[in-house]
Design a protein around this motif. Structure first.
Motif, PDB file in Angstrom:
ATOM      1  N   TRP A   1      -5.263   5.245  -9.240  1.00  0.00           N
ATOM      2  CA  TRP A   1      -5.659   3.980  -9.847  1.00  0.00           C
ATOM      3  C   TRP A   1      -7.062   3.598  -9.393  1.00  0.00           C
ATOM      4  CZ3 TRP A   1      -0.655   0.698  -8.602  1.00  0.00           C
ATOM      5  CH2 TRP A   1       0.428   1.260  -9.292  1.00  0.00           C
ATOM      6  N   ASP A   2      -7.802   2.934 -10.294  1.00  0.00           N
ATOM      7  CA  ASP A   2      -9.121   2.448  -9.886  1.00  0.00           C
ATOM      8  C   ASP A   2      -8.959   1.224  -8.977  1.00  0.00           C
ATOM      9  OD1 ASP A   2      -8.524   0.301 -11.565  1.00  0.00           O
ATOM     10  OD2 ASP A   2      -9.657   1.126 -13.246  1.00  0.00           O
ATOM     11  N   VAL A   3     -10.058   0.807  -8.383  1.00  0.00           N
ATOM     12  CA  VAL A   3     -10.011  -0.272  -7.397  1.00  0.00           C
ATOM     13  C   VAL A   3      -9.481  -1.585  -7.986  1.00  0.00           C
ATOM     14  CG1 VAL A   3     -11.413  -1.717  -5.872  1.00  0.00           C
ATOM     15  CG2 VAL A   3     -11.809   0.759  -5.969  1.00  0.00           C
ATOM     16  N   PRO A   4      -9.941  -2.023  -9.170  1.00  0.00           N
ATOM     17  CA  PRO A   4      -9.389  -3.272  -9.730  1.00  0.00           C
ATOM     18  C   PRO A   4      -7.880  -3.209  -9.946  1.00  0.00           C
ATOM     19  CG  PRO A   4     -11.413  -2.679 -10.851  1.00  0.00           C
ATOM     20  CD  PRO A   4     -11.047  -1.504  -9.992  1.00  0.00           C
ATOM     21  N   LYS A   5      -7.388  -2.059 -10.388  1.00  0.00           N
ATOM     22  CA  LYS A   5      -5.948  -1.934 -10.619  1.00  0.00           C
ATOM     23  C   LYS A   5      -5.177  -1.984  -9.309  1.00  0.00           C
ATOM     24  CE  LYS A   5      -2.530   0.862 -13.079  1.00  0.00           C
ATOM     25  NZ  LYS A   5      -2.304   2.020 -13.965  1.00  0.00           N
TER      26      LYS A   5
ATOM     27  N   VAL B   1       0.841  -1.207   0.000  1.00  0.00           N
ATOM     28  CA  VAL B   1       0.000   0.000   0.000  1.00  0.00           C
ATOM     29  C   VAL B   1       0.870   1.249   0.000  1.00  0.00           C
ATOM     30  CG1 VAL B   1      -1.659   1.337   1.356  1.00  0.00           C
ATOM     31  CG2 VAL B   1      -1.961  -1.141   1.098  1.00  0.00           C
ATOM     32  N   ALA B   2       1.958   1.225   0.775  1.00  0.00           N
ATOM     33  CA  ALA B   2       2.861   2.375   0.822  1.00  0.00           C
ATOM     34  C   ALA B   2       3.511   2.612  -0.536  1.00  0.00           C
ATOM     35  CB  ALA B   2       3.924   2.154   1.899  1.00  0.00           C
ATOM     36  N   VAL B   3       3.955   1.549  -1.177  1.00  0.00           N
ATOM     37  CA  VAL B   3       4.575   1.674  -2.503  1.00  0.00           C
ATOM     38  C   VAL B   3       3.558   2.167  -3.520  1.00  0.00           C
ATOM     39  CG1 VAL B   3       5.587   0.356  -4.409  1.00  0.00           C
ATOM     40  CG2 VAL B   3       6.375  -0.033  -2.072  1.00  0.00           C
ATOM     41  N   MET B   4       2.353   1.613  -3.478  1.00  0.00           N
ATOM     42  CA  MET B   4       1.306   2.002  -4.418  1.00  0.00           C
ATOM     43  C   MET B   4       0.937   3.472  -4.233  1.00  0.00           C
ATOM     44  SD  MET B   4      -2.378   0.137  -4.983  1.00  0.00           S
ATOM     45  CE  MET B   4      -2.843   0.394  -3.263  1.00  0.00           C
ATOM     46  N   THR B   5       0.837   3.912  -2.989  1.00  0.00           N
ATOM     47  CA  THR B   5       0.509   5.304  -2.713  1.00  0.00           C
ATOM     48  C   THR B   5       1.599   6.239  -3.237  1.00  0.00           C
ATOM     49  OG1 THR B   5      -0.693   4.654  -0.715  1.00  0.00           O
ATOM     50  CG2 THR B   5      -0.025   6.961  -0.895  1.00  0.00           C
TER      51      THR B   5
ATOM     52  N   ARG C   1       5.840 -13.646 -19.079  1.00  0.00           N
ATOM     53  CA  ARG C   1       4.802 -14.620 -18.839  1.00  0.00           C
ATOM     54  C   ARG C   1       3.465 -13.958 -18.574  1.00  0.00           C
ATOM     55  NH1 ARG C   1       6.509 -17.741 -13.862  1.00  0.00           N
ATOM     56  NH2 ARG C   1       6.906 -15.626 -13.188  1.00  0.00           N
ATOM     57  N   GLU C   2       3.471 -12.674 -18.224  1.00  0.00           N
ATOM     58  CA  GLU C   2       2.235 -12.007 -17.848  1.00  0.00           C
ATOM     59  C   GLU C   2       1.501 -11.512 -19.084  1.00  0.00           C
ATOM     60  OE1 GLU C   2       3.025  -9.040 -14.967  1.00  0.00           O
ATOM     61  OE2 GLU C   2       3.904 -10.418 -13.521  1.00  0.00           O
ATOM     62  N   ASP C   3       0.200 -11.661 -19.071  1.00  0.00           N
ATOM     63  CA  ASP C   3      -0.610 -11.247 -20.219  1.00  0.00           C
ATOM     64  C   ASP C   3      -0.638  -9.731 -20.358  1.00  0.00           C
ATOM     65  OD1 ASP C   3      -2.944 -13.896 -19.513  1.00  0.00           O
ATOM     66  OD2 ASP C   3      -1.342 -13.840 -21.006  1.00  0.00           O
ATOM     67  N   ASP C   4      -0.563  -9.024 -19.276  1.00  0.00           N
ATOM     68  CA  ASP C   4      -0.705  -7.562 -19.327  1.00  0.00           C
ATOM     69  C   ASP C   4       0.183  -6.956 -18.288  1.00  0.00           C
ATOM     70  OD1 ASP C   4      -3.515  -5.241 -19.035  1.00  0.00           O
ATOM     71  OD2 ASP C   4      -1.411  -4.952 -19.597  1.00  0.00           O
ATOM     72  N   ASP C   5       1.157  -6.178 -18.714  1.00  0.00           N
ATOM     73  CA  ASP C   5       2.094  -5.559 -17.790  1.00  0.00           C
ATOM     74  C   ASP C   5       1.715  -4.120 -17.469  1.00  0.00           C
ATOM     75  OD1 ASP C   5       4.936  -7.240 -19.252  1.00  0.00           O
ATOM     76  OD2 ASP C   5       3.785  -7.754 -17.474  1.00  0.00           O
ATOM     77  N   SER C   6       0.571  -3.662 -17.904  1.00  0.00           N
ATOM     78  CA  SER C   6       0.235  -2.255 -17.737  1.00  0.00           C
ATOM     79  C   SER C   6       0.112  -1.847 -16.278  1.00  0.00           C
ATOM     80  CB  SER C   6      -1.084  -1.963 -18.478  1.00  0.00           C
ATOM     81  OG  SER C   6      -2.145  -2.731 -17.937  1.00  0.00           O
ATOM     82  N   ASP C   7      -0.206  -2.785 -15.409  1.00  0.00           N
ATOM     83  CA  ASP C   7      -0.349  -2.449 -13.999  1.00  0.00           C
ATOM     84  C   ASP C   7       0.980  -2.312 -13.289  1.00  0.00           C
ATOM     85  OD1 ASP C   7      -3.001  -2.562 -14.382  1.00  0.00           O
ATOM     86  OD2 ASP C   7      -3.304  -4.517 -13.451  1.00  0.00           O
ATOM     87  N   ASP C   8       2.051  -2.754 -13.933  1.00  0.00           N
ATOM     88  CA  ASP C   8       3.321  -2.837 -13.267  1.00  0.00           C
ATOM     89  C   ASP C   8       4.272  -1.714 -13.644  1.00  0.00           C
ATOM     90  OD1 ASP C   8       2.327  -5.205 -12.274  1.00  0.00           O
ATOM     91  OD2 ASP C   8       3.135  -6.344 -13.945  1.00  0.00           O
ATOM     92  N   GLY C   9       3.925  -0.897 -14.609  1.00  0.00           N
ATOM     93  CA  GLY C   9       4.774   0.196 -15.000  1.00  0.00           C
ATOM     94  C   GLY C   9       5.840  -0.236 -15.973  1.00  0.00           C
TER      95      GLY C   9
END
Length: 315
Positions: A77-81, A63-67, A307-315
């Motif tokens: 970011w929206d809740v799902p992200k 949470v600290a990193v995300m904030t 291996r991940e289908d979508d890296d958009s959440d990871d930067g």
């Protein structure tokens, strides 16, 4: 041989001792009782430990990193992200922690043993198959802990963890690993078994550290950790595993036990050869994925997990 193994399992359930003439220090006082009773207990313990660490350490840090990342980018970011980010963060934190513990345990349990630098010592003192040399408590305990970990890892992989493109290969890896652990314990290939676990756990530390750095937006650190991962993977899992462990398991039991003592190594020889080959081909497949990431990095991309289908959440 399979019928004999089934009979021994039945005897263990009925409380009859089973040691195959293999001396050792058994936690419950019986070799088969150890492997039947302890891994499920350790599996349950791992589930509880993971829950505690996620609740009190991993998720608060996530949470600290995300904030910090949202504040730095000026976007929310929206809740799902957010949920997906924390899911990946918690998973990598757990794996980085547990593989560090396993690597430390395996290194301390083997670094002073003669077979740590001389694989022929894997078989020293054995005169039959299953091997009949002494099993120290540290090896027996590490086996039960690792088996317990993979027992809980299979349902986590199926229902909880992030499902990546190589999910089927990861599932096959877990099943083959469990098969190798149980079977190597049965035939008492515990010395090479502990070394195999050590070789496999080291590189996973670097991989999860690279993911955590990338999730935290620290691309330079992620690249450095990934370079360490790629190098350790190729050296340990592709080169040393094949040239030292597999080669020793395929040749030395024949030369040092089967021929001198007129022992039939079958069916163990063929079973181990098959399981090792499946595991090694999985290593080669993942090596190909790693080289894809290296190529992407060298051509100006980022050290992302292909291996991940979508890296958009990871930067």
């Amino acid at each position: 041989m399979w019928e004999a193994f089934q009979a021994r399992v039945v005897d263990a359930i009925k409380g009859k001792p089973w040691d195959d003439g293999v001396p050792g220090r058994w936690i419950t006082g019986d070799r088969m009782a150890d492997v039947v009773l302890l891994p499920p207990l350790f599996a349950f313990g791992f589930v509880l430990l993971r829950r505690v660490l996620v609740s009190f350490l991993f998720e608060p840090s996530g949470v600290a990193v995300m904030t910090r990342r949202m504040k730095k980018s000026g976007s929310k970011w929206d809740v799902p992200k957010q949920a997906e980010f924390l899911r990946k963060w918690n998973e990598s934190c757990w794996k980085c922690f547990i593989y560090t513990v396993f690597t430390t345990f395996a290194f301390l349990a083997t670094c002073t043993e003669p077979y740590f630098t001389n694989p022929q010592q894997f078989w020293a003192g054995a005169t039959q198959v299953p091997l009949n040399y002494y099993v120290p408590l540290k090896h027996a305990l590490f086996y039960h802990i690792q088996i317990g970990f993979y027992l809980q890892a299979v349902p986590f992989l199926m229902f909880i963890e992030v499902r990546r493109k190589d999910w089927a290969e990861s599932f096959a890896h877990h099943i083959v690993t469990l098969g190798l652990m149980y079977y190597s314990y049965y035939v008492n290939f515990t010395r090479p078994g502990v070394i195999v676990m050590l070789l496999h756990d080291v590189s996973d530390i670097f991989l999860e550290a690279a993911k955590l750095s990338r999730y935290a937006g620290r691309q330079s650190a992620a690249t450095a950790w990934f370079a360490a991962f790629a190098l350790s993977w190729i050296v340990l899992r592709v080169v040393i595993f094949c040239r030292v462990i597999v080669l020793s398991c395929m040749i030395d039991p024949i030369v040092m036990i089967a021929l001198p003592y007129d022992v039939d190594p079958q069916p163990h020889y063929s079973i181990f050869a098959t399981l090792f080959m499946v595991l090694y081909f999985l290593h080669l497949y993942w090596t190909w994925l790693i080289l894809q990431v290296v190529r992407k990095q060298l051509t100006g991309g980022t050290a992302s997990d292909v291996r991940e289908d979508d890296d958009s959440d990871d930067g």
